[in-house]
Design an enzyme around this catalytic site. Sequence first.
Site, PDB file in Angstrom:
ATOM      1  N   GLU A 363       0.856  -1.229  -0.131  1.00  0.00           N
ATOM      2  CA  GLU A 363      -0.152  -0.097  -0.032  1.00  0.00           C
ATOM      3  C   GLU A 363       1.037   1.006   0.311  1.00  0.00           C
ATOM      4  O   GLU A 363       0.738   2.111   0.544  1.00  0.00           O
ATOM      5  CB  GLU A 363      -1.076  -0.167   1.098  1.00  0.00           C
ATOM      6  CG  GLU A 363      -1.791  -1.000   1.046  1.00  0.00           C
ATOM      7  CD  GLU A 363      -3.199  -0.738   1.914  1.00  0.00           C
ATOM      8  OE1 GLU A 363      -2.988  -0.544   3.331  1.00  0.00           O
ATOM      9  OE2 GLU A 363      -4.108  -1.235   2.102  1.00  0.00           O
ATOM     10  N   GLU A 435      -6.368  -8.064  -0.140  1.00  0.00           N
ATOM     11  CA  GLU A 435      -6.700  -8.073   0.187  1.00  0.00           C
ATOM     12  C   GLU A 435      -8.994  -7.389   0.061  1.00  0.00           C
ATOM     13  O   GLU A 435      -9.497  -6.650  -0.433  1.00  0.00           O
ATOM     14  CB  GLU A 435      -6.310  -6.555   1.561  1.00  0.00           C
ATOM     15  CG  GLU A 435      -5.226  -7.159   1.947  1.00  0.00           C
ATOM     16  CD  GLU A 435      -4.133  -6.325   2.596  1.00  0.00           C
ATOM     17  OE1 GLU A 435      -5.122  -5.344   3.731  1.00  0.00           O
ATOM     18  OE2 GLU A 435      -3.163  -5.668   2.845  1.00  0.00           O
TER      19      GLU A 435
HETATM   20  C1  GAL Z   1      -4.948  -2.679   4.653  1.00  0.00           C
HETATM   21  C2  GAL Z   1      -3.606  -3.068   4.837  1.00  0.00           C
HETATM   22  C3  GAL Z   1      -3.477  -3.908   5.545  1.00  0.00           C
HETATM   23  C4  GAL Z   1      -4.784  -4.107   7.067  1.00  0.00           C
HETATM   24  C5  GAL Z   1      -5.860  -3.597   6.413  1.00  0.00           C
HETATM   25  C6  GAL Z   1      -7.070  -3.773   7.426  1.00  0.00           C
HETATM   26  O1  GAL Z   1      -4.918  -0.949   4.869  1.00  0.00           O
HETATM   27  O2  GAL Z   1      -2.727  -3.243   4.410  1.00  0.00           O
HETATM   28  O3  GAL Z   1      -2.238  -4.738   6.312  1.00  0.00           O
HETATM   29  O4  GAL Z   1      -4.336  -2.918   7.502  1.00  0.00           O
HETATM   30  O5  GAL Z   1      -5.902  -2.555   5.902  1.00  0.00           O
HETATM   31  O6  GAL Z   1      -7.970  -3.445   6.796  1.00  0.00           O
END
Ligand code: GAL
Length: 715
Positions: A363, A435
């Site tokens: 990210e 994710e």
């Molecule tokens: C993303 C991140 C993860 C975690 C996740 C929570 O932005 O890459 O490490 O923080 O959000 O939803």
Amino acid sequence: MIAFNNGWEFVPEWTDAFGRGEGAAQAVRLPHTVKEVPLHAVDEKAYQAVSGYRKRFTLPAGKRFFLQLDGAAHIATVYVNGREIGRHNTGYTAYRVEITDAVRPGENLVAVKLDSTENPATPPFGFVIDYLTYGGLYRPAWLDAKGEDYISDVFVYTPDLHTAAVQVTLDQKTAGAGNAVDVRILDAAGHAVAQGQGAAGGEIRLDVPGAQAWDLDHPTLYTCEVTLRDADVKTVVFGFRTAEFKADAFYLNGKKTYLRGLNRHQSYPYTGYAVSDSLQVEDARILKEELGCTAVRTSHYPQSHAFIDACDRMGLLVFTEIPGWQHIGDESWKLQAVENTKEMVLQYRNHPSIVLWGVRINESLDDDEFYARTNAAAHALDPSRQTSGVRYLQKSSLLEDVYAFNDFSHTGNNPGALPKAQVTPDRSKGFLISENNGHMFPTKSFDNWARLQEHALRHARVHNDALQDGEHAGCFSWCMFDYPTHKDFGSGDRICYHGVMDAFRNPKLAAAFYASQQDEKPVLEVTSSMDIGDYPASVIGDVWLLTNADRVDLYKNDRFVASFSETPFANLPHGPMPMKAENFISEWGDRVTEWRFDAVKDGKVVKSVTKAANCALRLEATPSATLLTEGDTYDMAAVRVRIVDKWGHTTPFVQPPLLFEVTGAAQLVGPAAATAEGGMGGTYIRTVGRAGKATLTIRCPGLETVSIAFDVNQK
Ligand code: GAL
């Protein structure tokens, strides 16, 4: 290599005198955490220190000696007999260093000055991070003894399903020594299925007609054995498989394969990163067998070889990546990240389970100059794998082969995923969701049924909609289990309740969504206890069936009520089925209503679930293993605890104390008293250096005590 885990000494604060072998210290074994921590409200300052490890040893036979620390979090300076040998930055790849010039006959002393602070000079540090970065020599260590000439590396990849391409690297001191090597490919039974000769430094190709492919159902492994004259022999394990992300999908051995994955951190309650290899294996087993995943992303760093080896053996695809979280530092930080990329690829490239390298900081913003370097580094060291990098940005600069996108667009009432065309700048390249969910809908195991149900449905919606347009290669959801974090994240107790499991790997309802997508074993989970009292105005509303059966028949007190087989999730292998509220009206004052749900597959009832009000609570404990092995170091067992009702269902609002006691050849890890959260809890035990029997006793006031017997073997 010789295991080098026992007989270490530790001090929480490094001094040069300690490094010289002076003064008393605590006896420890590796893997080790610099500080045991509580389950909730972990202060990251607790483990941030510059601590010391040392170990006395004598040399085995050999001419050249190497020390290897598989995980030293986060900056390790190594001294041998008082002399500084070298330094390793970043705690997620192994440090291997030659110590030949510093060792001597008789007793030697190795000391490690370990900086576990969030030193902004090294990834992942420099800004905020949503996870804890525990310190310690938290993976195994090794001593390697070699002759003057040895094989320093063997890399095997398979350009097709019957060719092993072998690249051998030598480290030779003997002037004029040749670089000819013999190569054999051995099957699982140890039989040679191919052999040949060639020169180290180039590529040696062996044809293996009839090789069994490595795939998810049959993860067949082979061994490549390389012999350098009578000087050295080295073996590595590999699999015959091809892995390619195309515009529309991921292809394993030419077959379209959807990556149904979860993100995994490597943290555990109490000991942080430091657990036995057996618990690393257990996480792979849970992902594959209990959660029915086909893939895992090792967020946000390379994870232990014990874990990845288990993925190799079990058939679980892995997307691994360099350490980092949103932040990119200065030029020396970037150089370190490039170095981390090289170490990741060099150390992990034989694992058939790994199908994608993440070469961007999770990210982070675009930085073409920097990412051109990490991308080139990965491709130079591994011609066989594609690269990617995880972004939250749409249409960001795509230097890699696959666009990995954190799709947090789903908010409950809208589509589960954005279409590829909206996200990626290049539709001809592969695309996946790295994710989803996570912070969009934190859910605790002790939340109410409606929330637990919505949590499961959100996971279902994202996967369903990712499959909709046929352009997502897969979807890794956030995340496997709840994890401790920094002050900027979490629910106030520094825990991100983002898991489909709790920190002890106990399942929430969302876990059953994943489990229900596979076909190996029957799954049926009903997303309500069927108690009207837990719902606003006593209206249960729709209840969902998470199942891989063809249909579910509902019976009320043994009287057939209705069958359910329809699902709005058209794209999932097994979409959750809604049951309309009007089908299950309880009558007050009646005898207890027993709701029985029969999951029917191919005309047969494959699983039956009964829900009915009852107070017959029972303590249930499930150990990861009852046979433990004292070998290269201690072994551990994870024990998951549930308080279940008469019908075997977890009771999410029953949260009594749990009291743990261990006797015999093991010890308890973590506190002797804990609270069952969401009707679930857990603990860990660790062997203590001897064989024998051990017993874990779990008491819970008012419930029958449970004892688990363990056998500890000495390897
Ligand atoms: C993303 C991140 C993860 C975690 C996740 C929570 O932005 O890459 O490490 O923080 O959000 O939803």
